[in-house]
Each structure stands twice: as C-alpha cells, then as structure tokens.
Design a protein around this motif. Structure first.
Motif, PDB file in Angstrom:
ATOM      1  N   THR A   1       4.238  44.651 146.993  1.00 28.36           N
ATOM      2  CA  THR A   1       3.404  45.590 147.754  1.00 28.36           C
ATOM      3  C   THR A   1       2.979  46.758 146.873  1.00 28.36           C
ATOM      4  O   THR A   1       3.462  46.927 145.751  1.00 28.36           O
ATOM      5  CB  THR A   1       4.157  46.150 148.973  1.00 28.36           C
ATOM      6  OG1 THR A   1       5.257  46.950 148.521  1.00 28.36           O
ATOM      7  CG2 THR A   1       4.664  45.029 149.865  1.00 28.36           C
ATOM      8  N   ARG A   2       2.083  47.586 147.412  1.00 32.16           N
ATOM      9  CA  ARG A   2       1.718  48.858 146.800  1.00 32.16           C
ATOM     10  C   ARG A   2       1.911  49.948 147.855  1.00 32.16           C
ATOM     11  O   ARG A   2       1.837  49.696 149.056  1.00 32.16           O
ATOM     12  CB  ARG A   2       0.266  48.842 146.309  1.00 32.16           C
ATOM     13  CG  ARG A   2      -0.019  47.813 145.226  1.00 32.16           C
ATOM     14  CD  ARG A   2       0.699  48.157 143.919  1.00 32.16           C
ATOM     15  NE  ARG A   2       0.442  47.139 142.892  1.00 32.16           N
ATOM     16  CZ  ARG A   2       1.225  46.106 142.655  1.00 32.16           C
ATOM     17  NH1 ARG A   2       2.322  45.918 143.395  1.00 32.16           N
ATOM     18  NH2 ARG A   2       0.931  45.243 141.703  1.00 32.16           N
TER      19      ARG A   2
ATOM     20  N   TYR B   1       2.950  47.628 156.087  1.00 30.64           N
ATOM     21  CA  TYR B   1       4.312  47.818 156.581  1.00 30.64           C
ATOM     22  C   TYR B   1       4.547  49.322 156.728  1.00 30.64           C
ATOM     23  O   TYR B   1       4.593  50.053 155.728  1.00 30.64           O
ATOM     24  CB  TYR B   1       5.331  47.219 155.618  1.00 30.64           C
ATOM     25  CG  TYR B   1       5.134  45.734 155.386  1.00 30.64           C
ATOM     26  CD1 TYR B   1       5.696  44.797 156.240  1.00 30.64           C
ATOM     27  CD2 TYR B   1       4.358  45.272 154.307  1.00 30.64           C
ATOM     28  CE1 TYR B   1       5.515  43.431 156.035  1.00 30.64           C
ATOM     29  CE2 TYR B   1       4.160  43.921 154.099  1.00 30.64           C
ATOM     30  CZ  TYR B   1       4.738  42.999 154.957  1.00 30.64           C
ATOM     31  OH  TYR B   1       4.540  41.651 154.749  1.00 30.64           O
TER      32      TYR B   1
ATOM     33  N   LYS C   1       5.162  46.032 161.239  1.00 27.73           N
ATOM     34  CA  LYS C   1       4.219  45.221 160.465  1.00 27.73           C
ATOM     35  C   LYS C   1       2.881  45.156 161.190  1.00 27.73           C
ATOM     36  O   LYS C   1       2.796  44.691 162.325  1.00 27.73           O
ATOM     37  CB  LYS C   1       4.805  43.815 160.282  1.00 27.73           C
ATOM     38  CG  LYS C   1       3.944  42.846 159.517  1.00 27.73           C
ATOM     39  CD  LYS C   1       4.666  41.497 159.375  1.00 27.73           C
ATOM     40  CE  LYS C   1       3.858  40.471 158.617  1.00 27.73           C
ATOM     41  NZ  LYS C   1       4.602  39.184 158.484  1.00 27.73           N
TER      42      LYS C   1
ATOM     43  N   THR D   1       3.792  50.685 152.930  1.00 32.01           N
ATOM     44  CA  THR D   1       3.463  49.789 151.823  1.00 32.01           C
ATOM     45  C   THR D   1       2.472  48.759 152.364  1.00 32.01           C
ATOM     46  O   THR D   1       2.373  48.551 153.580  1.00 32.01           O
ATOM     47  CB  THR D   1       4.715  49.082 151.281  1.00 32.01           C
ATOM     48  OG1 THR D   1       5.390  48.405 152.358  1.00 32.01           O
ATOM     49  CG2 THR D   1       5.678  50.074 150.639  1.00 32.01           C
ATOM     50  N   TYR D   2       1.745  48.124 151.458  1.00 30.55           N
ATOM     51  CA  TYR D   2       0.774  47.136 151.944  1.00 30.55           C
ATOM     52  C   TYR D   2       0.557  46.038 150.910  1.00 30.55           C
ATOM     53  O   TYR D   2       0.833  46.206 149.718  1.00 30.55           O
ATOM     54  CB  TYR D   2      -0.566  47.804 152.288  1.00 30.55           C
ATOM     55  CG  TYR D   2      -1.388  48.218 151.084  1.00 30.55           C
ATOM     56  CD1 TYR D   2      -2.395  47.397 150.573  1.00 30.55           C
ATOM     57  CD2 TYR D   2      -1.168  49.436 150.445  1.00 30.55           C
ATOM     58  CE1 TYR D   2      -3.143  47.764 149.461  1.00 30.55           C
ATOM     59  CE2 TYR D   2      -1.909  49.827 149.350  1.00 30.55           C
ATOM     60  CZ  TYR D   2      -2.894  48.986 148.857  1.00 30.55           C
ATOM     61  OH  TYR D   2      -3.627  49.347 147.750  1.00 30.55           O
ATOM     62  N   ARG D   3       0.053  44.928 151.428  1.00 31.47           N
ATOM     63  CA  ARG D   3      -0.309  43.773 150.595  1.00 31.47           C
ATOM     64  C   ARG D   3      -1.470  43.068 151.294  1.00 31.47           C
ATOM     65  O   ARG D   3      -1.348  42.663 152.456  1.00 31.47           O
ATOM     66  CB  ARG D   3       0.874  42.824 150.442  1.00 31.47           C
ATOM     67  CG  ARG D   3       0.616  41.603 149.575  1.00 31.47           C
ATOM     68  CD  ARG D   3       1.692  40.540 149.724  1.00 31.47           C
ATOM     69  NE  ARG D   3       3.042  41.043 149.577  1.00 31.47           N
ATOM     70  CZ  ARG D   3       3.899  41.211 150.574  1.00 31.47           C
ATOM     71  NH1 ARG D   3       3.531  40.919 151.838  1.00 31.47           N
ATOM     72  NH2 ARG D   3       5.118  41.672 150.375  1.00 31.47           N
TER      73      ARG D   3
ATOM     74  N   ASP E   1       5.120  44.401 140.962  1.00 33.74           N
ATOM     75  CA  ASP E   1       5.546  43.574 142.093  1.00 33.74           C
ATOM     76  C   ASP E   1       7.070  43.511 142.204  1.00 33.74           C
ATOM     77  O   ASP E   1       7.614  43.402 143.309  1.00 33.74           O
ATOM     78  CB  ASP E   1       5.009  42.151 141.948  1.00 33.74           C
ATOM     79  CG  ASP E   1       3.509  42.052 142.196  1.00 33.74           C
ATOM     80  OD1 ASP E   1       2.913  43.036 142.696  1.00 33.74           O
ATOM     81  OD2 ASP E   1       2.924  41.006 141.880  1.00 33.74           O
TER      82      ASP E   1
ATOM     83  N   GLU F   1      10.246  41.540 152.390  1.00 36.97           N
ATOM     84  CA  GLU F   1       8.811  41.248 152.444  1.00 36.97           C
ATOM     85  C   GLU F   1       7.983  42.524 152.513  1.00 36.97           C
ATOM     86  O   GLU F   1       6.809  42.541 152.140  1.00 36.97           O
ATOM     87  CB  GLU F   1       8.478  40.345 153.634  1.00 36.97           C
ATOM     88  CG  GLU F   1       8.500  41.029 154.975  1.00 36.97           C
ATOM     89  CD  GLU F   1       7.779  40.219 156.062  1.00 36.97           C
ATOM     90  OE1 GLU F   1       6.563  40.444 156.246  1.00 36.97           O
ATOM     91  OE2 GLU F   1       8.433  39.375 156.720  1.00 36.97           O
ATOM     92  N   SER F   2       8.597  43.624 152.970  1.00 36.45           N
ATOM     93  CA  SER F   2       7.878  44.896 153.065  1.00 36.45           C
ATOM     94  C   SER F   2       7.941  45.706 151.763  1.00 36.45           C
ATOM     95  O   SER F   2       7.371  46.797 151.686  1.00 36.45           O
ATOM     96  CB  SER F   2       8.458  45.738 154.202  1.00 36.45           C
ATOM     97  OG  SER F   2       9.754  46.211 153.881  1.00 36.45           O
TER      98      SER F   2
ATOM     99  N   ASP G   1       4.622  54.181 145.840  1.00 37.83           N
ATOM    100  CA  ASP G   1       4.116  53.216 144.857  1.00 37.83           C
ATOM    101  C   ASP G   1       4.876  53.230 143.544  1.00 37.83           C
ATOM    102  O   ASP G   1       4.311  53.002 142.484  1.00 37.83           O
ATOM    103  CB  ASP G   1       2.621  53.439 144.597  1.00 37.83           C
ATOM    104  CG  ASP G   1       1.938  52.153 144.131  1.00 37.83           C
ATOM    105  OD1 ASP G   1       2.474  51.062 144.403  1.00 37.83           O
ATOM    106  OD2 ASP G   1       0.876  52.238 143.488  1.00 37.83           O
TER     107      ASP G   1
ATOM    108  N   THR H   1      -2.005  43.212 155.184  1.00 38.14           N
ATOM    109  CA  THR H   1      -0.788  43.531 155.926  1.00 38.14           C
ATOM    110  C   THR H   1      -0.257  44.895 155.501  1.00 38.14           C
ATOM    111  O   THR H   1      -0.115  45.174 154.309  1.00 38.14           O
ATOM    112  CB  THR H   1       0.299  42.466 155.688  1.00 38.14           C
ATOM    113  OG1 THR H   1      -0.209  41.178 156.064  1.00 38.14           O
ATOM    114  CG2 THR H   1       1.545  42.777 156.500  1.00 38.14           C
TER     115      THR H   1
END
Length: 527
Positions: free
Chosen positions: A435-436, A457, A515, A450-452, A137, A430-431, A395, A455
C-alpha cells in the motif's frame, strides 16, 4: 549561554522572517554570515549552541532544537571546509538542500527528523521508482545490532563513551564466541513478525567486522576472534532461505583511527580509514550474493557536522558507484553523504503530521537501546503498534531493532513482542503490504489511511474521536464499506465528504480498519 544578540544571529541562519527566500538566496545568506565569523567565533557558537540545546525541553518533539542542530552542523562543516583548504583539497557538501530538515518538518507539520537532507546529488545513481517498488511494498524489516559490545552489555557506543583503549577493547572483541547463535532463529523470528527484509550490523563504529574481511585494518574480524566464523555469510544464507531480502549495515567511521577525530591534521591516517571503508564495502557487495539494502551510518567526522559535510574525505558518489557495480539494484540510505534512495528517521519518538512525500523509513529499537544491555525491557506491544501504524499511514517503512545478547540469543520479551506483532500483521496485513499512505492526510491520534489501486483502508486509532470526523470527499464512488472480516459498515458519501459509522462491536483498541472499495482507482494523495 547564548546572549540575545547571539541568538539573533543564529536565527538568521534559520532564515527567521525570511522563509520565502529561494534556495540560492538562502545559500548566499548563510555564506555571508559564515564569512563574517572567524574560526574562533564559529567554534564558540557551536559550543554554546550545544550547551543551549541541553536546556531545550522535549528535544525529540522540539522543532527549534532540531533547527539549532542544523545550524551547529553547518558551522562545523564550515570549519572543515577551512581546514581542508590547507591540504589543497576541494570541499563540497552538495547542492543546497531544497529545504532543511527543520523546514521540511515545519512544512509537513511533522515531528519526523531526517538527519541528512543535504546529501550530494547524483541523478544517475538514484534508483528509479520501479526499482524501489519492492522496498516500498515490503513495509517492514528487522534491524539487528550485535557485536563485541554485546559482550560488555553497556551499549554499542561503550568503547567511545568509556574511552576504552583499542588494545583493551580488542581483547574483548577477540573473545567473541557466541555459544547459541543460529542465524536461522533470527530469520524465523523476522518472518514470524511479518517482516520482509532484514538489516544486520556487519561492522559498527568500533571497527570489529563480523565477516572474513581482508580489508579490515589490523585483522580485526570474527575470523581472528575465538569464534572463527563468518556471521555475515550465515546471516545472508538464513535470510534468503526464509524468503527475506538481505540488508547490511556498515559504518564508514572507525574510532580506532586517530584520523577519524582529526581528519585534516592526520590526513594520512584518515585515508587509511577510507581505504578500509572502500575495501570492506566492496567485500560486502561482492561476496554474499545479491545484497538488497546497503544501510550506512556514521559518515560524519569527529562526531561533528553532517554526513555530507564529510564527503570531501569519503567521496560517497564514487563509493556507491562501486557498490552498484556489484549490486546494480541495491537500495541505499542517505547516511553516506550521498542523498541516497530513502531517508531515515531514528528513534522511538512519536510520529505525527502529514504524509511524507518521498521514500522514508523509521528505525528504532524495541529494547530501549540499540545493543543488548542486561536491564533492558521490551516496549509494550501497544506502544510499538502505535508507532509503526503512524509510520505506515504516512507512507513510510519501519525497521524494528532487536538486541541479541553476547551468545546471539534474542531476549524472550523481545521474541514475544515480535510474535504478537506478527499475529496482528497476519490478520491485518492486507491493509499494510503493497500500500501507500493516503489518500487522506492523517488526523493526529485519530485516523489515517493506506490505499492500493481502488481500495482504501481507513486506520482508526481513536474510535470515539473518529465518530466526530467527516473524511474528505473522493471523486470515486464507494462500492462497499466493510471491516476486514467482511462485516458491513454503514457510511454516507456526498460532495462534502464521507462519514463512517463503525459499530461498537467492530472496534479495536489498537487499530479499527475499515475497507473502502471504490468504483475506480485512486490517483494519489488528496491535495
């Protein structure tokens, strides 16, 4: 140079035309090939490979060069195996790797170069995913190369490259007395750059320790030097005061020991070096509160072979079990000869290809060299951002190195670069954080993501080319599509894929971030 028949044999080590072999059959083939060669032939091949590599263009981008490197290491490891048999010692370089670094890069269509894919396996030593989560993270950290070599100003390898005798180099090291060092300044810079952890070089290959180390051979530390200070203590306290995780870099190897260069012939001396390693790792793990990252470098012997190929001396599983006794959750890289919790890609070469399917970190210096040199200039902001964004969408983490001068001061151009990176991270973090990489595989030089949870990005690196792209389909429905500032972005979604129409006013030359909020959580990277 290599004759055609010699190249043919080398390429058999690379499994040319035999990529479908199982791991066991690959190991059997390599063993058969090695057994067919005498010590003199192996030495000759390794030398010729080394000479041939110098003729290969674009080495950092060239998979063939990387494959040659791995064959050379394999041969050097074999010479070690044969030599240590004379000592009655058992040799292991671990289980056969699932695939070599070159094979992995080829599979991922990637130019990422992992040095140590053959580390000793030990399942109970490897951290579970939940204990790795904070590191994955965190995404972004500061690397610091600083030591006696910073006085000389010709790089951290200066002692070896210029063949400076230990007695002469020691005089320089003992004069180490930085006049303007303040660990809080380093920590503040890391924090302002949007970093979440730090890794300080506590002792490089020259053997000079930056802390009060009783385990140091010949009392070779900053306590004996003019400084009379424990810089690791000051660093660890400063990092924690800023809410940063604390990492320590440690090099097991030490050029002062003849046994490093001739570990079999001078085995007793090599054992003294090993004792120093165990004593000093124990000190670093037990004296400075919770250590979050243990970052090894330089476990290979005589600058030959691989880290795992030197496991017969270092016993890396035993070494890291000791480290974990003091810090059970410390995250450890792969450069001790044990497979580690994450892999490293070193250097400022471009990053391309698919998402890396395991924990990894790219480390490079923004100064052109790891340690301070007076003529160095910081990389342009745009270049650094291109590199780190291409890591995040694949990643990975980034460990970005600064090179303080002999007085512990980070040069102004590096400070300015870090502050600019920090401004970008505050606006767009935040992006990145938490995220992964995914769910879409990157399209080189165009976009990645990237994503979480629910969501995504989308990181657009070339807006013109992106306009020609259809993003792969998602089974989840898009609820909203905006820029990070909330501005709506037109899109269409169907079974064939997703198209996004970013207005020219919303474009950013570094990274245009769109986003996507979905109606359900994502389940990982699309196959």
């Amino acid at each position: 140079m290599l004759a055609e028949q010699e190249i043919d044999l080398i390429e058999r080590f690379m499994f040319k035309g035999e990529q479908e072999l199982s791991n066991e059959n690959k190991a059997e083939l390599q063993r058969k090939l090695l057994d067919s060669l005498s010590n003199e032939e192996i030495e000759d091949y390794a030398y010729k490979i080394n000479q041939f590599q110098k003729t290969v263009p674009n080495r950092t981008e060239n998979t063939y060069w990387f494959s040659l490197q791995e064959v050379k290491k394999l041969m050097q490891n074999e010479l070690n195996r044969r030599k240590i048999a004379k000592l009655g010692l058992s040799y292991t370089n671990g289980d056969p790797a699932p695939m070599s670094g070159a094979e992995l890069a080829s599979m991922l269509k990637s130019n990422v170069r992992f040095k140590s894919t053959d580390g000793i396996k030990c399942a109970e030593l490897k951290l579970p995913e939940e204990d790795m989560q904070w590191w994955r993270d965190a995404k972004f950290g500061m690397f610091i190369h600083w030591g006696a070599y910073s006085i000389i100003g010709r790089g951290e390898w200066v002692m070896n490259k210029e063949q400076i005798p230990y007695e002469e180099y020691r005089k320089t090291a003992m004069s180490f007395n930085p006049q303007h060092f303040d660990a809080n300044n380093w920590a503040e810079l890391a924090k302002s750059a949007g970093m979440n952890y730090m890794v300080m070089v506590t002792r490089h290959h020259d053997g000079f320790a930056l802390w009060d180390s009783e385990g140091s051979y010949d009392n070779y530390t900053t306590i004996q030097a003019d400084a009379y200070r424990d810089f690791v203590k000051e660093y660890a306290e400063a990092a924690r005061s800023k809410g940063l995780k604390v990492g320590v870099y440690y090099s097991p190897m030490d050029w002062r020991f003849p046994g490093y260069f001739e570990p079999v012939e001078k085995y007793d001396n090599a054992l003294l070096m090993k004792k120093q390693c165990y004593d000093q790792v124990g000190e670093l793990m037990s004296r400075y509160g919770p250590i979050d990252i243990l970052w090894y470098d330089g476990s290979w012997l005589a600058h030959k072979g691989s880290d795992a190929g030197s496991a017969w001396l270092w016993e890396p599983v035993k070494l890291n079990q000791m480290a974990r006794e003091h810090n059970p959750k410390v995250v450890i890289n792969e450069r001790s000869g044990w497979e580690g919790d994450f892999f490293c890609d070193e250097g400022p070469h471009d990053v391309n290809g698919n998402i890396i399917p395991f924990a990894w970190e790219k480390n490079f210096s923004v100064a052109g060299s790891w340690a301070w040199q007076p003529e160095n200039q910081a990389f342009p902001f745009e270049r650094v951002m291109d590199l780190i964004l291409n890591v995040f969408i694949r990643d990975g983490n980034v460990l970005l190195n600064v090179a303080p001068d002999k007085d512990g001061v980070v040069p102004d151009d590096q400070v300015e670069l870090f502050r600019k990176i920090g401004e970008w991270m505050r606006e767009n973090g935040e992006s990145i954080y938490g995220t992964r990489g995914g769910p879409f595989q990157p399209v080189d030089n165009v976009y990645g993501a990237t994503y979480r949870e629910n969501t995504v990005y989308v990181h657009i690196l070339n807006l013109d080319e992106f306009g020609k792209q259809t993003i792969p389909a998602l089974k989840q429905s898009i609820v909203s599509c905006t820029l990070l500032n909330g501005e709506q972005v037109p899109f269409s979604q169907n079974d064939s894929g997703i198209t996004i129409s970013v207005p020219e006013s919303g474009g950013n030359p570094i990274d245009t971030i769109v986003k996507l909020v979905l109606d359900a959580d994502l389940e990982g990277v699309l196959s």
